[in-house]
Design a protein around this motif. Structure first.
Motif, PDB file in Angstrom:
ATOM      1  N   ALA A 131      -9.662   4.609  -1.756  1.00 30.43           N
ATOM      2  CA  ALA A 131      -8.280   4.808  -2.198  1.00 30.43           C
ATOM      3  C   ALA A 131      -8.249   5.399  -3.607  1.00 30.43           C
ATOM      4  CB  ALA A 131      -7.519   3.489  -2.144  1.00 30.43           C
ATOM      5  N   TYR A 132      -9.122   4.905  -4.475  1.00 30.45           N
ATOM      6  CA  TYR A 132      -9.213   5.429  -5.846  1.00 30.45           C
ATOM      7  C   TYR A 132      -9.625   6.897  -5.835  1.00 30.45           C
ATOM      8  CZ  TYR A 132     -11.315   6.289 -10.438  1.00 30.45           C
ATOM      9  OH  TYR A 132     -11.661   6.834 -11.645  1.00 30.45           O
ATOM     10  N   LEU A 133     -10.629   7.255  -5.015  1.00 29.28           N
ATOM     11  CA  LEU A 133     -11.092   8.641  -4.946  1.00 29.28           C
ATOM     12  C   LEU A 133     -10.003   9.573  -4.426  1.00 29.28           C
ATOM     13  CD1 LEU A 133     -14.707   8.115  -3.536  1.00 29.28           C
ATOM     14  CD2 LEU A 133     -14.066   8.708  -5.888  1.00 29.28           C
ATOM     15  N   ILE A 134      -9.248   9.105  -3.435  1.00 26.39           N
ATOM     16  CA  ILE A 134      -8.146   9.927  -2.917  1.00 26.39           C
ATOM     17  C   ILE A 134      -7.103  10.159  -4.003  1.00 26.39           C
ATOM     18  CG2 ILE A 134      -6.228   9.986  -1.277  1.00 26.39           C
ATOM     19  CD1 ILE A 134      -8.027   8.514   0.718  1.00 26.39           C
ATOM     20  N   ALA A 135      -6.780   9.092  -4.733  1.00 26.84           N
ATOM     21  CA  ALA A 135      -5.792   9.226  -5.809  1.00 26.84           C
ATOM     22  C   ALA A 135      -6.265  10.196  -6.884  1.00 26.84           C
ATOM     23  CB  ALA A 135      -5.504   7.853  -6.419  1.00 26.84           C
ATOM     24  N   LYS A 136      -7.583  10.233  -7.133  1.00 23.26           N
ATOM     25  CA  LYS A 136      -8.153  11.124  -8.149  1.00 23.26           C
ATOM     26  C   LYS A 136      -8.486  12.508  -7.583  1.00 23.26           C
ATOM     27  CE  LYS A 136      -8.146   8.278 -11.603  1.00 23.26           C
ATOM     28  NZ  LYS A 136      -7.316   8.562 -12.813  1.00 23.26           N
ATOM     29  N   LYS A 137      -8.202  12.750  -6.313  1.00 22.40           N
ATOM     30  CA  LYS A 137      -8.509  14.010  -5.638  1.00 22.40           C
ATOM     31  C   LYS A 137      -9.994  14.334  -5.719  1.00 22.40           C
ATOM     32  CE  LYS A 137      -3.886  15.851  -6.544  1.00 22.40           C
ATOM     33  NZ  LYS A 137      -3.080  16.963  -7.112  1.00 22.40           N
ATOM     34  N   ASP A 138     -10.800  13.292  -5.598  1.00 20.65           N
ATOM     35  CA  ASP A 138     -12.245  13.443  -5.681  1.00 20.65           C
ATOM     36  C   ASP A 138     -12.801  13.718  -4.281  1.00 20.65           C
ATOM     37  OD1 ASP A 138     -15.068  12.971  -5.862  1.00 20.65           O
ATOM     38  OD2 ASP A 138     -14.740  11.770  -7.664  1.00 20.65           O
ATOM     39  N   PRO A 139     -13.550  14.811  -4.094  1.00 19.25           N
ATOM     40  CA  PRO A 139     -14.055  15.141  -2.755  1.00 19.25           C
ATOM     41  C   PRO A 139     -15.049  14.134  -2.203  1.00 19.25           C
ATOM     42  CG  PRO A 139     -15.012  16.597  -4.427  1.00 19.25           C
ATOM     43  CD  PRO A 139     -13.907  15.833  -5.095  1.00 19.25           C
ATOM     44  N   ALA A 189       0.834  -1.207   0.000  1.00 18.30           N
ATOM     45  CA  ALA A 189       0.000   0.000   0.000  1.00 18.30           C
ATOM     46  C   ALA A 189       0.869   1.257   0.000  1.00 18.30           C
ATOM     47  CB  ALA A 189      -0.936  -0.010   1.199  1.00 18.30           C
ATOM     48  N   TYR A 190       1.949   1.232   0.762  1.00 17.58           N
ATOM     49  CA  TYR A 190       2.860   2.382   0.786  1.00 17.58           C
ATOM     50  C   TYR A 190       3.513   2.587  -0.572  1.00 17.58           C
ATOM     51  CZ  TYR A 190       6.964   5.236   1.744  1.00 17.58           C
ATOM     52  OH  TYR A 190       7.927   6.208   1.698  1.00 17.58           O
ATOM     53  N   ALA A 191       3.979   1.499  -1.193  1.00 19.23           N
ATOM     54  CA  ALA A 191       4.607   1.600  -2.515  1.00 19.23           C
ATOM     55  C   ALA A 191       3.620   2.145  -3.543  1.00 19.23           C
ATOM     56  CB  ALA A 191       5.127   0.233  -2.952  1.00 19.23           C
ATOM     57  N   ALA A 192       2.352   1.717  -3.442  1.00 16.80           N
ATOM     58  CA  ALA A 192       1.325   2.226  -4.353  1.00 16.80           C
ATOM     59  C   ALA A 192       1.121   3.719  -4.156  1.00 16.80           C
ATOM     60  CB  ALA A 192       0.020   1.469  -4.145  1.00 16.80           C
ATOM     61  N   SER A 193       1.164   4.165  -2.906  1.00 19.61           N
ATOM     62  CA  SER A 193       0.988   5.597  -2.644  1.00 19.61           C
ATOM     63  C   SER A 193       2.110   6.412  -3.276  1.00 19.61           C
ATOM     64  CB  SER A 193       0.929   5.855  -1.130  1.00 19.61           C
ATOM     65  OG  SER A 193       2.211   5.811  -0.537  1.00 19.61           O
ATOM     66  N   ARG A 194       3.313   5.877  -3.273  1.00 17.37           N
ATOM     67  CA  ARG A 194       4.446   6.573  -3.875  1.00 17.37           C
ATOM     68  C   ARG A 194       4.287   6.670  -5.388  1.00 17.37           C
ATOM     69  NH1 ARG A 194       8.585   8.892  -0.838  1.00 17.37           N
ATOM     70  NH2 ARG A 194      10.117   8.102  -2.337  1.00 17.37           N
ATOM     71  N   ARG A 195       3.578   5.696  -5.952  1.00 17.65           N
ATOM     72  CA  ARG A 195       3.440   5.641  -7.405  1.00 17.65           C
ATOM     73  C   ARG A 195       2.270   6.477  -7.924  1.00 17.65           C
ATOM     74  NH1 ARG A 195       5.429   2.510 -11.418  1.00 17.65           N
ATOM     75  NH2 ARG A 195       4.130   2.200 -13.271  1.00 17.65           N
ATOM     76  N   VAL A 196       1.142   6.462  -7.217  1.00 16.02           N
ATOM     77  CA  VAL A 196      -0.067   7.069  -7.779  1.00 16.02           C
ATOM     78  C   VAL A 196      -0.416   8.431  -7.181  1.00 16.02           C
ATOM     79  CG1 VAL A 196      -0.986   4.769  -8.240  1.00 16.02           C
ATOM     80  CG2 VAL A 196      -1.686   5.964  -6.158  1.00 16.02           C
ATOM     81  N   LEU A 197       0.132   8.780  -6.034  1.00 13.62           N
ATOM     82  CA  LEU A 197      -0.201  10.065  -5.427  1.00 13.62           C
ATOM     83  C   LEU A 197       0.813  11.134  -5.823  1.00 13.62           C
ATOM     84  CD1 LEU A 197      -1.264   9.094  -1.784  1.00 13.62           C
ATOM     85  CD2 LEU A 197      -2.711   9.377  -3.805  1.00 13.62           C
ATOM     86  N   SER A 198       0.323  12.342  -5.927  1.00 14.65           N
ATOM     87  CA  SER A 198       1.196  13.476  -6.225  1.00 14.65           C
ATOM     88  C   SER A 198       2.146  13.721  -5.054  1.00 14.65           C
ATOM     89  CB  SER A 198       0.337  14.717  -6.480  1.00 14.65           C
ATOM     90  OG  SER A 198       1.138  15.883  -6.467  1.00 14.65           O
ATOM     91  N   PRO A 199       3.375  14.149  -5.346  1.00 14.03           N
ATOM     92  CA  PRO A 199       4.302  14.459  -4.248  1.00 14.03           C
ATOM     93  C   PRO A 199       3.770  15.531  -3.302  1.00 14.03           C
ATOM     94  CG  PRO A 199       5.464  14.308  -6.342  1.00 14.03           C
ATOM     95  CD  PRO A 199       3.998  14.274  -6.667  1.00 14.03           C
ATOM     96  N   SER A 200       2.842  16.358  -3.787  1.00 13.72           N
ATOM     97  CA  SER A 200       2.288  17.425  -2.950  1.00 13.72           C
ATOM     98  C   SER A 200       1.110  16.965  -2.101  1.00 13.72           C
ATOM     99  CB  SER A 200       1.830  18.590  -3.840  1.00 13.72           C
ATOM    100  OG  SER A 200       0.801  18.170  -4.727  1.00 13.72           O
ATOM    101  N   THR A 201       0.754  15.684  -2.181  1.00  6.70           N
ATOM    102  CA  THR A 201      -0.365  15.168  -1.387  1.00  6.70           C
ATOM    103  C   THR A 201      -0.079  15.348   0.105  1.00  6.70           C
ATOM    104  OG1 THR A 201      -0.868  13.501  -3.067  1.00  6.70           O
ATOM    105  CG2 THR A 201      -1.775  13.136  -0.876  1.00  6.70           C
ATOM    106  N   PRO A 202      -1.009  15.943   0.853  1.00  6.24           N
ATOM    107  CA  PRO A 202      -0.784  16.108   2.294  1.00  6.24           C
ATOM    108  C   PRO A 202      -0.529  14.772   2.994  1.00  6.24           C
ATOM    109  CG  PRO A 202      -2.699  17.370   1.570  1.00  6.24           C
ATOM    110  CD  PRO A 202      -2.298  16.507   0.409  1.00  6.24           C
ATOM    111  N   THR A 203       0.246  14.819   4.043  1.00  6.19           N
ATOM    112  CA  THR A 203       0.583  13.599   4.782  1.00  6.19           C
ATOM    113  C   THR A 203      -0.670  12.887   5.285  1.00  6.19           C
ATOM    114  OG1 THR A 203       2.688  14.571   5.476  1.00  6.19           O
ATOM    115  CG2 THR A 203       1.881  12.690   6.734  1.00  6.19           C
ATOM    116  N   SER A 204      -1.658  13.665   5.728  1.00  2.75           N
ATOM    117  CA  SER A 204      -2.887  13.061   6.244  1.00  2.75           C
ATOM    118  C   SER A 204      -3.597  12.245   5.173  1.00  2.75           C
ATOM    119  CB  SER A 204      -3.825  14.141   6.782  1.00  2.75           C
ATOM    120  OG  SER A 204      -4.086  15.123   5.789  1.00  2.75           O
ATOM    121  N   LEU A 205      -3.686  12.790   3.956  1.00  2.00           N
ATOM    122  CA  LEU A 205      -4.350  12.071   2.865  1.00  2.00           C
ATOM    123  C   LEU A 205      -3.516  10.882   2.402  1.00  2.00           C
ATOM    124  CD1 LEU A 205      -6.122  14.507   0.379  1.00  2.00           C
ATOM    125  CD2 LEU A 205      -7.097  12.610   1.681  1.00  2.00           C
TER     126      LEU A 205
END
Length: 241
Positions: free
Chosen positions: A154-162, A32-48
């Motif tokens: 997880a998909y919605l967070i990656a897509k920055k969907d509210p 899950a951590y490796a996936a976050s490094r791949r699909v999330l923007s570097p600017s994603t807040p730590t909480s998200l």
């Protein structure tokens, strides 16, 4: 010479099966951590980022680990009169329409690694070794509802969907309710199926692993509530202009 406390510990407390089972849980977190490094923007807040890792890991846990538990409850069995059934936890009468002819659950899974994983946990809570109706009913909802919702979050967070905030509250409520339903029956009968006789069973298996699904869902609810409240406040301020 070993101390009395050490000699009283179960000999299988840190056997190979236990270590592999704990490593499997850690692997899910790493994936899950490796996936976050791949699909999330570097600017994603730590909480998200944390909530993404949690929900993806949650989905993998539900699908892979708890899904395997259901598999063994429905498809792994021995005949109740067979020598292999001696000492096993009996299945509820007429489970799957077989009267008292079969014994089901991970306890009958033999050398299957997932069956062995659940038998490790069953040392602390023996309901998970057999086919407990309450546990199976809860796990059906967990695997087939909570798992997909966690993956969707997880998909919605990656897509920055509210919409992620709404679905996090839905899922967290389910997780908290599920935890209560898991342990309340035991509290009412004096924890007869639980074994907290040593640190590993009590504080690792029963407390740590289960309290993760209490505190992190509570955090998800708090985060989502704050996010939704802020959105309403912004909308109200724009209407007032």
């Amino acid at each position: 010479m070993s101390s009395p406390a050490a000699s009283s510990l179960p000999p299988d407390l840190f056997d190979t099966t236990t270590l592999v089972s704990l490593a499997a849980a850690a692997t899910i977190v790493l994936v899950a951590y490796a996936a976050s490094r791949r699909v999330l923007s570097p600017s994603t807040p730590t909480s998200l980022r944390f909530l993404f890792i949690w929900h993806l890991g949650d989905a993998l846990c539900h699908f892979i680990l708890e899904g395997s538990f259901l598999y063994h409850c429905f498809f792994s069995f021995v005949e109740s009169r067979a020598p292999e059934a001696v000492g096993l936890v009996a299945s509820p009468f007429n489970f799957l329409g077989h009267g008292d002819a079969r014994v089901y659950g991970p306890q009958t899974g033999g050398d299957n690694p997932f069956a062995q994983l659940w038998m490790v946990y069953a040392r602390a809570d023996k309901r998970w070794g057999g086919a407990d109706l309450g546990v199976i009913s809860l796990e059906l909802l967990t695997v087939f509802f909570d798992g997909p919702v966690a993956l969707y979050v997880a998909y919605l967070i990656a897509k920055k969907d509210p919409k992620a905030s709404f679905w996090m509250i839905v899922l967290a409520t389910c997780e908290l309710y599920g935890g209560f339903i898991t342990f309340c029956p035991e509290w009412l009968v004096g924890n007869i199926n639980l074994d907290g006789s040593n640190f590993m069973y009590m504080w690792v298996y029963l407390v740590f692993f289960n309290m993760l699904w209490v505190f992190i869902p509570l955090y998800a609810i708090w985060y989502s509530y704050s996010d939704i409240s802020h959105a309403f406040a912004v909308r109200a301020s724009k209407k007032g202009q």
